[in-house]
Design a protein around this motif. Structure first.
Motif, PDB file in Angstrom:
ATOM      1  N   GLU A   1      -9.447  17.400  -4.811  1.00  0.00           N
ATOM      2  CA  GLU A   1     -10.084  16.194  -4.270  1.00  0.00           C
ATOM      3  C   GLU A   1     -10.545  15.247  -5.367  1.00  0.00           C
ATOM      4  N   VAL A   2     -10.892  15.781  -6.512  1.00  0.00           N
ATOM      5  CA  VAL A   2     -11.358  14.927  -7.621  1.00  0.00           C
ATOM      6  C   VAL A   2     -10.266  13.951  -8.027  1.00  0.00           C
ATOM      7  N   THR A   3      -9.042  14.469  -8.197  1.00  0.00           N
ATOM      8  CA  THR A   3      -7.930  13.604  -8.588  1.00  0.00           C
ATOM      9  C   THR A   3      -7.570  12.620  -7.483  1.00  0.00           C
TER      10      THR A   3
ATOM     11  N   ILE B   1       0.832  -1.207   0.000  1.00  0.00           N
ATOM     12  CA  ILE B   1       0.000   0.000   0.000  1.00  0.00           C
ATOM     13  C   ILE B   1       0.867   1.258   0.000  1.00  0.00           C
ATOM     14  N   ILE B   2       0.274   2.325  -0.534  1.00  0.00           N
ATOM     15  CA  ILE B   2       0.865   3.657  -0.486  1.00  0.00           C
ATOM     16  C   ILE B   2      -0.131   4.561   0.232  1.00  0.00           C
ATOM     17  N   ILE B   3       0.365   5.344   1.179  1.00  0.00           N
ATOM     18  CA  ILE B   3      -0.473   6.344   1.839  1.00  0.00           C
ATOM     19  C   ILE B   3       0.024   7.711   1.384  1.00  0.00           C
ATOM     20  N   LEU B   4      -0.723   8.318   0.486  1.00  0.00           N
ATOM     21  CA  LEU B   4      -0.342   9.614  -0.092  1.00  0.00           C
ATOM     22  C   LEU B   4      -1.002  10.734   0.703  1.00  0.00           C
ATOM     23  N   LEU B   5      -0.188  11.664   1.181  1.00  0.00           N
ATOM     24  CA  LEU B   5      -0.701  12.809   1.930  1.00  0.00           C
ATOM     25  C   LEU B   5      -0.276  14.096   1.237  1.00  0.00           C
ATOM     26  N   THR B   6      -1.254  14.936   0.899  1.00  0.00           N
ATOM     27  CA  THR B   6      -0.958  16.201   0.217  1.00  0.00           C
ATOM     28  C   THR B   6      -2.022  17.233   0.542  1.00  0.00           C
ATOM     29  N   ASP B   7      -1.657  18.519   0.314  1.00  0.00           N
ATOM     30  CA  ASP B   7      -2.635  19.593   0.513  1.00  0.00           C
ATOM     31  C   ASP B   7      -2.894  20.363  -0.785  1.00  0.00           C
ATOM     32  N   GLY B   8      -2.414  19.799  -1.903  1.00  0.00           N
ATOM     33  CA  GLY B   8      -2.529  20.566  -3.155  1.00  0.00           C
ATOM     34  C   GLY B   8      -3.011  19.761  -4.342  1.00  0.00           C
ATOM     35  N   ARG B   9      -2.573  20.207  -5.513  1.00  0.00           N
ATOM     36  CA  ARG B   9      -2.934  19.549  -6.761  1.00  0.00           C
ATOM     37  C   ARG B   9      -1.667  19.348  -7.583  1.00  0.00           C
ATOM     38  N   ASN B  10      -1.714  18.404  -8.485  1.00  0.00           N
ATOM     39  CA  ASN B  10      -0.552  18.105  -9.316  1.00  0.00           C
ATOM     40  C   ASN B  10      -0.299  19.267 -10.290  1.00  0.00           C
ATOM     41  N   ASN B  11       0.853  19.927 -10.125  1.00  0.00           N
ATOM     42  CA  ASN B  11       1.178  21.035 -11.023  1.00  0.00           C
ATOM     43  C   ASN B  11       2.625  20.965 -11.523  1.00  0.00           C
ATOM     44  N   MET B  12       3.290  19.857 -11.216  1.00  0.00           N
ATOM     45  CA  MET B  12       4.671  19.665 -11.656  1.00  0.00           C
ATOM     46  C   MET B  12       4.870  18.186 -12.019  1.00  0.00           C
ATOM     47  N   GLY B  13       5.981  17.904 -12.700  1.00  0.00           N
ATOM     48  CA  GLY B  13       6.322  16.516 -12.987  1.00  0.00           C
ATOM     49  C   GLY B  13       5.845  16.033 -14.330  1.00  0.00           C
ATOM     50  N   GLU B  14       6.405  14.907 -14.749  1.00  0.00           N
ATOM     51  CA  GLU B  14       6.106  14.356 -16.068  1.00  0.00           C
ATOM     52  C   GLU B  14       5.011  13.299 -16.052  1.00  0.00           C
TER      53      GLU B  14
ATOM     54  N   TYR C   1     -10.246   7.472  -0.240  1.00  0.00           N
ATOM     55  CA  TYR C   1      -9.845   8.863  -0.062  1.00  0.00           C
ATOM     56  C   TYR C   1     -10.377   9.389   1.267  1.00  0.00           C
ATOM     57  N   PHE C   2      -9.547  10.166   1.963  1.00  0.00           N
ATOM     58  CA  PHE C   2      -9.933  10.764   3.240  1.00  0.00           C
ATOM     59  C   PHE C   2      -9.638  12.264   3.195  1.00  0.00           C
ATOM     60  N   ARG C   3     -10.465  13.030   3.904  1.00  0.00           N
ATOM     61  CA  ARG C   3     -10.217  14.466   4.026  1.00  0.00           C
ATOM     62  C   ARG C   3      -9.976  14.781   5.498  1.00  0.00           C
ATOM     63  N   ALA C   4      -8.815  15.384   5.780  1.00  0.00           N
ATOM     64  CA  ALA C   4      -8.475  15.768   7.152  1.00  0.00           C
ATOM     65  C   ALA C   4      -8.502  17.279   7.269  1.00  0.00           C
TER      66      ALA C   4
ATOM     67  N   THR D   1      -5.424   7.878  -0.232  1.00  0.00           N
ATOM     68  CA  THR D   1      -5.078   9.285  -0.411  1.00  0.00           C
ATOM     69  C   THR D   1      -5.692  10.113   0.713  1.00  0.00           C
ATOM     70  N   ILE D   2      -4.910  11.055   1.220  1.00  0.00           N
ATOM     71  CA  ILE D   2      -5.365  11.926   2.307  1.00  0.00           C
ATOM     72  C   ILE D   2      -5.165  13.375   1.881  1.00  0.00           C
ATOM     73  N   GLY D   3      -6.245  14.123   1.834  1.00  0.00           N
ATOM     74  CA  GLY D   3      -6.167  15.554   1.566  1.00  0.00           C
ATOM     75  C   GLY D   3      -6.213  16.315   2.880  1.00  0.00           C
ATOM     76  N   VAL D   4      -5.215  17.174   3.137  1.00  0.00           N
ATOM     77  CA  VAL D   4      -5.162  17.893   4.408  1.00  0.00           C
ATOM     78  C   VAL D   4      -5.398  19.388   4.203  1.00  0.00           C
ATOM     79  N   GLY D   5      -5.970  20.022   5.199  1.00  0.00           N
ATOM     80  CA  GLY D   5      -6.225  21.456   5.155  1.00  0.00           C
ATOM     81  C   GLY D   5      -7.692  21.768   5.391  1.00  0.00           C
ATOM     82  N   LYS D   6      -7.929  22.866   6.121  1.00  0.00           N
ATOM     83  CA  LYS D   6      -9.306  23.295   6.348  1.00  0.00           C
ATOM     84  C   LYS D   6      -9.891  23.883   5.071  1.00  0.00           C
ATOM     85  N   GLU D   7     -11.185  23.814   4.971  1.00  0.00           N
ATOM     86  CA  GLU D   7     -11.863  24.404   3.817  1.00  0.00           C
ATOM     87  C   GLU D   7     -11.796  25.927   3.902  1.00  0.00           C
ATOM     88  N   GLY D   8     -11.667  26.554   2.757  1.00  0.00           N
ATOM     89  CA  GLY D   8     -11.582  28.015   2.725  1.00  0.00           C
ATOM     90  C   GLY D   8     -10.141  28.476   2.800  1.00  0.00           C
TER      91      GLY D   8
END
Length: 329
Positions: free
Chosen positions: A253-255, A190-203, A267-270, A222-229
């Motif tokens: 969150e869609v990706t 398994i992979i546990i991916l944690l991020t607060d953004g969107r893919n904007n770099m890389g090939e 997918y989880f939202r923290a 996948t875990i998306g972190v950060g409060k809404e707003g």
């Protein structure tokens, strides 16, 4: 302790019956011997009766120990053979600049993520765990290892800007993680991916990386972190020192949902530190290590010592009966 032949213990019943019969017979038995002068035996007491009791006691104990020896008492030493099937886990963590946001007070997003991930590592057993960090590029921070102390030490050294780039290359990070897991023979990967953004770099496109993971039977949470707003973000001003500005949420969150669904993960939202802790606890429960145990018991016989005691008691009875406790002719 157990008896290998417990049915032999039933022999104690006729032994007890025989002893009772002998005692009752002695009570009814009255011996008469004619002597001209009893003053010769004054002070001897009831020696004959005591002699019979001693011999009876020796014989009874001998029979009891003999019966116990026939029953074969055994003591057991239990051993357990355990086979484990561990899980290989890659913790894939975002170290881009936005992880400095302090909406997870009293620490920033990365600080809280590191603390919670360390607790997750401490709660695992029999697994191999590795760490991949990423911003605009991805790096292997810690290879797969079962040395959890080393994993936690590597976790502590993670910092924002350690890749010396900024941006969010989620696809590249997943590709790096897959590369570390693809040859694994573990039951589950398994992979546990944690991020607060969107893919904007890389090939590499994130969903394409997820499909690559599926080809190697790798599941991604996948875990998306950060409060809404908006979230407070510290800025070092050369004139006014540290101050805060507010940055808008930029979580894709869609990706992240698509990545999880493609690999049959979740997918989880923290939105808080507590929520992130609960997410890792939930993943910990879902991904359990399989442990199979087979118990063996090795028994040691103790009948030899009991047999020797019984033999010594019988020998003692015979010797005493023919020496100091011998019957008068």
């Amino acid at each position: 302790m157990r008896f290998a032949n417990p049915l032999f213990l039933l022999l104690l019943i006729p032994v007890a019956a025989a002893v009772w019969y002998f005692i009752e017979r002695e009570k009814r038995k009255k011996a008469a011997i004619m002597f001209s002068d009893f003053r010769l035996f004054k002070g001897l007491g009831n020696f004959s009766s005591n002699k019979r009791q001693i011999l009876l006691g020796l014989r009874t104990l001998g029979l009891i120990f003999l019966v116990l020896a026939l029953a074969r008492p055994q003591s057991g030493l239990k051993t357990e053979e355990i086979s484990t099937k561990g899980i290989d886990i890659i913790l894939c963590m975002d170290t881009s600049g936005s992880m400095k946001a302090e909406d997870f007070k009293p620490n920033n997003r990365l600080g809280v993520a590191k603390s919670v991930a360390s607790d997750f590592v401490k709660g695992r057993s029999n697994d191999r765990i590795g760490i991949v960090v990423f911003s605009a590029v991805s790096l292997l921070q810690c290879p797969l290892t079962s040395d959890y102390g080393a994993v936690i030490d590597f976790m502590k050294s993670i910092d924002i800007g350690m890749t010396q780039t900024d941006g969010t290359a989620i696809g590249n990070a997943l590709a790096t993680s897959v590369d570390r897991l693809k040859d694994s023979k573990a039951k589950s990967k398994i992979i546990i991916l944690l991020t607060d953004g969107r893919n904007n770099m890389g090939e590499v496109d994130p969903v394409t990386a997820a499909k690559l993971a599926t080809a190697f039977n790798i599941k991604i949470y996948t875990i998306g972190v950060g409060k809404e707003g908006e979230a407070p973000f510290p800025v070092d001003d050369p004139m006014f020192g540290k101050r805060y500005v507010y940055i808008k949420e930029d979580l894709d969150e869609v990706t992240l949902k698509a990545i999880a669904e493609t690999t049959e993960g979740m997918y989880f939202r923290a939105t808080s530190a507590e929520a992130l802790k609960e997410i890792y606890k939930q993943i910990n429960k879902m991904e359990k290590t399989e442990i199979k145990g087979i118990e063996y018991t090795e028994y040691t016989d103790h009948y030899i010592s009991l047999l020797i005691i019984a033999l010594l008691l019988f020998v003692a009875e015979v010797i005493l009966d023919n020496t100091v406790l011998r019957k008068l002719p």
